[in-house]
Design a protein around this motif. Structure first.
Motif, short mmCIF file in Angstrom:
data_model
loop_
_atom_site.label_atom_id
_atom_site.label_comp_id
_atom_site.label_asym_id
_atom_site.label_seq_id
_atom_site.Cartn_x
_atom_site.Cartn_y
_atom_site.Cartn_z
N MET A 1 -2.84 -12.09 -0.98
CA MET A 1 -3.16 -10.81 -1.59
C MET A 1 -3.03 -9.69 -0.57
N LYS A 2 -2.36 -8.62 -0.97
CA LYS A 2 -2.29 -7.40 -0.16
C LYS A 2 -3.06 -6.31 -0.89
N LEU A 3 -4.12 -5.84 -0.27
CA LEU A 3 -4.97 -4.80 -0.85
C LEU A 3 -4.79 -3.52 -0.06
N HIS A 4 -4.32 -2.49 -0.74
CA HIS A 4 -4.07 -1.19 -0.11
C HIS A 4 -5.16 -0.23 -0.58
N ILE A 43 -3.18 -3.50 -5.55
CA ILE A 43 -3.08 -4.92 -5.20
C ILE A 43 -1.63 -5.36 -5.37
N ASP A 44 -1.04 -5.84 -4.27
CA ASP A 44 0.31 -6.40 -4.28
C ASP A 44 1.31 -5.49 -4.98
N ASP A 45 1.16 -4.20 -4.82
CA ASP A 45 2.10 -3.18 -5.30
C ASP A 45 2.16 -3.03 -6.82
N THR A 46 1.52 -3.92 -7.59
CA THR A 46 1.73 -3.93 -9.04
C THR A 46 0.47 -3.66 -9.86
#
Length: 270
Positions: A1-4, A43-46
């Motif tokens: 997971m990528k959280l921005h 989250i994850d660009d989407t």
């Protein structure tokens, strides 16, 4: 997971929009992580959580491509999280290269207000009503809305979001979690990343928003019930200028408890 993490301020921003208090003046002077905009995350660009009035600023600052967003989740309808008028800028004539529809999720108040604010709906957006403690498949994530203690006349939501082997607790805006939320978490959840509300800083308040002690108590209860592992990370966010705490002040307060301080633009990857 990528959280921005896009924004980490309470509704007035930090420094606040019209404020000349010493804390806001110091934040302007220091800049950097002391500049906080209204709260949102991707989250994850989407998957995007909330759509504040600072969204265009987030796009320009972090070079975001919002055409990748397929799902938009709303926690509640306070203006710093819910600025639906700008979603009209996604419509044909304003935006090009956009894939339709955008799936929008929220409580009844959010969906009712969106239906009034959006100029076009058929084929461009799809609304999905979220009910607390029901789990929804949203893209490749399992999303469970949980009850927040925030606005007593609205069903405000927190989110437990699971993607693959990683689970996120999106835990603001709220005071001390309602009993039903604690019961769900302690029965069902593991948490790799937790975002917790710290709007009230050192002010003596556990309701509607958390303070420092409430954050520490929440982490302790999560640990006691083994919802956090040794690798889990807890972050505080959603700060008001009224607490008078700058970024370095917050680090000094929370470092002894192994709690990190979120800032605008922070990227968290697990």
């Amino acid at each position: 997971m990528k959280l921005h993490i896009l924004g980490t301020a309470a509704s007035e921003g930090y420094p606040a929009l019209f404020c000349t208090c010493p804390h806001c003046q110091k934040a302007r002077q220091l800049g950097g992580k002391n500049i906080r905009t209204r709260t949102s995350a991707i989250i994850d660009d989407t998957i995007k959580i909330d759509f504040p009035p600072d969204t265009l600023h987030h796009v320009l600052r972090d070079n975001l491509d919002l055409t990748k967003i397929q799902h938009l989740l709303f926690t509640h309808t306070h203006h710093d999280h819910f600025y639906p008028e700008d979603l009209n800028m996604r419509l044909p004539g304003y935006a090009h290269g956009v894939t339709y529809p955008l799936h929008i999720y929220g409580n009844g108040a959010a969906l009712a207000n969106l239906s009034k604010s959006l100029k076009k709906q058929n084929g461009h957006v799809q609304f999905h009503l979220l009910r607390p403690f029901s789990t929804y498949q949203i893209g490749d994530a399992e999303v469970t809305p949980l009850l927040a203690d925030h606005n007593q006349i609205e069903t405000c939501l927190l989110f437990h979001i699971k993607k693959g082997n990683t689970s996120l607790l999106y835990g603001h805006d709220t005071g001390w979690f309602p009993d039903e939320t604690w019961t769900w978490l302690e029965t069902n959840a593991k948490i790799d990343i937790a975002l917790l509300d710290c709007t009230n800083g050192n002010l003596p308040e556990y309701r509607n928003h958390m303070n420092v002690n409430a954050v520490i108590d929440t982490k302790n209860r999560l640990q006691k019930n083994r919802l956090l592992s040794d690798q889990s990370k807890v972050y505080v966010t959603h700060f008001s200028h009224n607490i008078g705490l700058l970024h370095e002040d917050l680090i000094k307060i929370f470092q002894p408890y192994d709690i990190d301080v979120a800032y605008d633009g922070l990227m968290i990857e697990r």
